[in-house]
Motif scaffolding. Structure first.
Motif, PDB file in Angstrom:
ATOM      1  N   MET B   1       0.856  -1.084   0.054  1.00 18.37           N
ATOM      2  CA  MET B   1      -0.126  -0.301   0.265  1.00 18.37           C
ATOM      3  C   MET B   1       1.122   1.073   0.115  1.00 18.37           C
ATOM      4  O   MET B   1       1.490   0.871   0.813  1.00 18.37           O
ATOM      5  N   LYS B   2       0.541   2.343  -0.564  1.00 22.63           N
ATOM      6  CA  LYS B   2       1.121   3.308  -0.315  1.00 22.63           C
ATOM      7  C   LYS B   2       0.250   4.952  -0.223  1.00 22.63           C
ATOM      8  O   LYS B   2      -0.926   4.913  -0.486  1.00 22.63           O
ATOM      9  N   LEU B   3       0.896   5.965   0.484  1.00 20.79           N
ATOM     10  CA  LEU B   3       0.435   7.067   0.809  1.00 20.79           C
ATOM     11  C   LEU B   3       0.340   8.456  -0.395  1.00 20.79           C
ATOM     12  O   LEU B   3       1.727   8.361  -0.604  1.00 20.79           O
ATOM     13  N   VAL B   4      -0.461   8.833  -1.424  1.00 26.06           N
ATOM     14  CA  VAL B   4      -0.021   9.312  -2.490  1.00 26.06           C
ATOM     15  C   VAL B   4      -0.218  10.747  -1.746  1.00 26.06           C
ATOM     16  O   VAL B   4      -1.459  11.330  -1.541  1.00 26.06           O
ATOM     17  N   THR B   5       0.485  11.269  -1.485  1.00 27.66           N
ATOM     18  CA  THR B   5       0.080  12.856  -1.393  1.00 27.66           C
ATOM     19  C   THR B   5       0.356  14.058  -2.017  1.00 27.66           C
ATOM     20  O   THR B   5       1.849  14.177  -2.532  1.00 27.66           O
ATOM     21  N   GLY B   6      -0.628  15.140  -1.927  1.00 29.01           N
ATOM     22  CA  GLY B   6      -0.049  16.300  -3.125  1.00 29.01           C
ATOM     23  C   GLY B   6      -0.290  17.727  -3.442  1.00 29.01           C
ATOM     24  O   GLY B   6      -0.892  17.646  -1.574  1.00 29.01           O
ATOM     25  N   ILE B   7       0.129  18.355  -2.745  1.00 29.80           N
ATOM     26  CA  ILE B   7       0.563  19.928  -2.401  1.00 29.80           C
ATOM     27  C   ILE B   7       0.245  20.613  -4.005  1.00 29.80           C
ATOM     28  O   ILE B   7       1.310  20.849  -4.424  1.00 29.80           O
ATOM     29  N   ILE B   8      -1.337  21.194  -4.002  1.00 31.34           N
ATOM     30  CA  ILE B   8      -1.555  21.643  -5.285  1.00 31.34           C
ATOM     31  C   ILE B   8      -2.391  23.353  -4.798  1.00 31.34           C
ATOM     32  O   ILE B   8      -2.630  23.507  -3.700  1.00 31.34           O
ATOM     33  N   GLN B   9      -2.995  23.959  -6.145  1.00 33.27           N
ATOM     34  CA  GLN B   9      -3.517  25.125  -6.333  1.00 33.27           C
ATOM     35  C   GLN B   9      -4.852  24.607  -5.460  1.00 33.27           C
ATOM     36  O   GLN B   9      -5.500  23.751  -6.424  1.00 33.27           O
ATOM     37  N   PRO B  10      -4.984  25.747  -4.727  1.00 33.52           N
ATOM     38  CA  PRO B  10      -6.884  25.699  -3.991  1.00 33.52           C
ATOM     39  C   PRO B  10      -7.549  25.474  -5.012  1.00 33.52           C
ATOM     40  O   PRO B  10      -8.711  25.098  -5.205  1.00 33.52           O
ATOM     41  N   HIS B  11      -7.164  26.354  -6.200  1.00 35.11           N
ATOM     42  CA  HIS B  11      -8.018  26.534  -6.812  1.00 35.11           C
ATOM     43  C   HIS B  11      -8.472  24.809  -8.400  1.00 35.11           C
ATOM     44  O   HIS B  11      -9.450  25.300  -8.532  1.00 35.11           O
ATOM     45  N   ARG B  12      -7.845  24.191  -7.445  1.00 31.55           N
ATOM     46  CA  ARG B  12      -7.482  23.060  -8.564  1.00 31.55           C
ATOM     47  C   ARG B  12      -8.257  21.865  -7.618  1.00 31.55           C
ATOM     48  O   ARG B  12      -8.552  20.370  -8.403  1.00 31.55           O
ATOM     49  N   LEU B  13      -8.552  22.163  -6.644  1.00 29.80           N
ATOM     50  CA  LEU B  13      -9.504  21.211  -6.245  1.00 29.80           C
ATOM     51  C   LEU B  13     -10.391  20.484  -6.369  1.00 29.80           C
ATOM     52  O   LEU B  13     -10.387  18.662  -6.420  1.00 29.80           O
ATOM     53  N   ASP B  14     -11.470  21.333  -6.759  1.00 25.20           N
ATOM     54  CA  ASP B  14     -12.632  20.528  -7.269  1.00 25.20           C
ATOM     55  C   ASP B  14     -12.178  19.448  -8.389  1.00 25.20           C
ATOM     56  O   ASP B  14     -12.779  18.369  -8.752  1.00 25.20           O
ATOM     57  N   LYS B  58      -1.982  27.099   0.186  1.00 25.67           N
ATOM     58  CA  LYS B  58      -1.807  25.273  -0.926  1.00 25.67           C
ATOM     59  C   LYS B  58      -2.778  24.338  -0.131  1.00 25.67           C
ATOM     60  O   LYS B  58      -3.183  24.953   0.736  1.00 25.67           O
ATOM     61  N   VAL B  59      -3.111  23.991  -0.806  1.00 24.82           N
ATOM     62  CA  VAL B  59      -3.857  22.519  -0.033  1.00 24.82           C
ATOM     63  C   VAL B  59      -3.255  20.561   0.037  1.00 24.82           C
ATOM     64  O   VAL B  59      -2.426  20.928  -1.428  1.00 24.82           O
ATOM     65  N   ARG B  60      -2.952  20.383   0.451  1.00 28.31           N
ATOM     66  CA  ARG B  60      -2.761  19.218   0.569  1.00 28.31           C
ATOM     67  C   ARG B  60      -3.724  18.069   0.663  1.00 28.31           C
ATOM     68  O   ARG B  60      -4.562  18.359   1.259  1.00 28.31           O
ATOM     69  N   ILE B  61      -3.810  16.649  -0.303  1.00 30.11           N
ATOM     70  CA  ILE B  61      -4.513  16.212  -0.625  1.00 30.11           C
ATOM     71  C   ILE B  61      -3.641  14.802  -0.521  1.00 30.11           C
ATOM     72  O   ILE B  61      -2.466  14.792  -0.884  1.00 30.11           O
ATOM     73  N   GLU B  62      -4.259  13.832   0.567  1.00 21.85           N
ATOM     74  CA  GLU B  62      -3.656  12.692   0.629  1.00 21.85           C
ATOM     75  C   GLU B  62      -4.678  11.245   0.401  1.00 21.85           C
ATOM     76  O   GLU B  62      -5.983  11.581   0.215  1.00 21.85           O
ATOM     77  N   VAL B  63      -3.885  10.544  -0.346  1.00 21.79           N
ATOM     78  CA  VAL B  63      -4.679   9.481  -0.901  1.00 21.79           C
ATOM     79  C   VAL B  63      -4.148   7.947  -1.061  1.00 21.79           C
ATOM     80  O   VAL B  63      -2.717   8.075  -0.818  1.00 21.79           O
ATOM     81  N   LEU B  64      -4.650   7.308   0.321  1.00 20.84           N
ATOM     82  CA  LEU B  64      -3.885   5.940   0.624  1.00 20.84           C
ATOM     83  C   LEU B  64      -4.797   5.054  -0.878  1.00 20.84           C
ATOM     84  O   LEU B  64      -5.626   4.574  -0.881  1.00 20.84           O
ATOM     85  N   VAL B  65      -3.561   4.310  -1.454  1.00 25.00           N
ATOM     86  CA  VAL B  65      -3.692   3.403  -2.394  1.00 25.00           C
ATOM     87  C   VAL B  65      -2.905   1.734  -2.393  1.00 25.00           C
ATOM     88  O   VAL B  65      -2.183   1.756  -1.686  1.00 25.00           O
TER      89      VAL B  65
END
Ligand SMILES: Nc1ncnc2c1ncn2[C@@H]1O[C@H](COP(=O)(O)OP(=O)(O)OP(=O)(O)O)[C@@H](O)[C@H]1O
Ligand SMILES: Nc1ncnc2c1ncn2[C@@H]1O[C@H](COP(=O)(O)OP(=O)(O)OP(=O)(O)O)[C@@H](O)[C@H]1O
Ligand SMILES: Nc1ncnc2c1ncn2[C@@H]1O[C@H](COP(=O)(O)OP(=O)(O)OP(=O)(O)O)[C@@H](O)[C@H]1O
Ligand SMILES: [Mg+2]
Ligand SMILES: [Mg+2]
Ligand SMILES: [Mg+2]
Lengths: 112, 112, 112
Positions: B1-14, B58-65
């Motif tokens: 299993m992996k944790l994918v973390t992204g730091i993105i621009q807030p307006h790209r979240l949707d 920025k916005v952080r997104i984390e996804v366990l996959v």
């Protein structure tokens, strides 16, 4: 590649950023956190207020680095965050499988 | 299993959330962060304001996959967050030893 | 060394902290997050309000532990956060290469 994470006292952030820049770091991520250190029964002082049991405001710094930079970056954070007082902070290192730069789609060390 | 973390621009979240759903992702964690990119001397624009040296929201997104989904999920984030401008973001992947679903106590891939 | 991260319901934080203390944990980091679980089409209730599609307020807990404590700490979080309802939370474990205590500059298990 490695991810170096530091939980530090907020008032050390500027010095830590300067130390990281001096160590050649060009990107980092900063966020807010609350810390619960091991000072059971002790107190920590934050902005003149004493925090006894629990929550103390902290800042999280994260820096993605190449393997050869991990010691320099860890030492830079520890050195610049250190005041010698209880609650100075914690730094840890995790191995990273891959990094991508969103703008270009580059992967690996080129994306750092 | 992996944790994918992204730091993105807030307006790209949707758009990133939609891309992740389209890639079959059913859970993620989102939080706030401040970014310090490598645009030394350059500027980034956020909501019409120019940020010069330092802090950019920025916005952080984390996804366990699962291991087999890591490329698709990384590509989904990069693709949906990309505008081609400085400061678009960073995505990284870390290996995860174990995952547990709190409600059921399940562990491993079944807990994803 | 390991980093155990839990995303839990905010109203379970106090019980989780007590369970961690009872498990011998002397330090942890807490921060805010928003969760997107897999309840597509379902709803989660938070403070009397129903959240349908999306964002549900969550709390992130992070605990650095020695290898031998990882099961006890994971179980403590799962046990104390569990209500049996959709959205109870997720816990994951990542391997840590090194930990440093900022105050002393100690590294490794001595820095935990
Ligand atoms: N085991 C841990 N797991 C996760 N975070 C921790 C842990 N220990 C400390 N932290 C985080 O690091 C912050 C700083 O910790 P602190 O400097 O108090 O560490 P310490 O080991 O208690 O050292 P000291 O003896 O100098 O107080 C804490 O407020 C908390 O956010
Ligand atoms: N080395 C790094 N470590 C941790 N976080 C980083 C690092 N570099 C960038 N980030 C985070 O990612 C965000 C986006 O970075 P950014 O897109 O500016 O990367 P970059 O490598 O500078 O690419 P670009 O040349 O497109 O600006 C930053 O605001 C910061 O939060
Ligand atoms: N795949 C994931 N990646 C990252 N974070 C996740 C993932 N799944 C869930 N989370 C985080 O954990 C929180 C709690 O998830 P949740 O308890 O809903 O998990 P679940 O697998 O959907 O279980 P349940 O069936 O009990 O709802 C979410 O709100 C989100 O913050
Ligand atoms: Mg302490
Ligand atoms: Mg940049
Ligand atoms: Mg759910």
């Amino acid at each position: 590649m490695k991810l170096v994470t530091g939980i530090i006292q907020p008032h050390r952030l500027d010095d830590v950023k300067s130390a990281l820049e001096a160590a050649g770091v060009r990107g980092m991520t900063v966020s807010e956190a609350s810390g619960y250190g091991r000072q059971k029964g002790h107190t920590e002082v934050y902005r003149g207020a004493e925090y006894t049991v629990d929550l103390v405001p902290k800042v999280r710094i994260e820096v993605l680095v190449s393997d050869e930079d991990v010691t320099a970056v860890t030492d830079a954070i520890v050195g610049a965050a250190q005041t010698g007082k209880i609650g100075d902070g914690k730094v840890w290192v995790v191995s990273v499988d891959d990094v991508a730069r969103v703008r270009t789609g580059e992967h690996g060390d080129a994306a750092l």
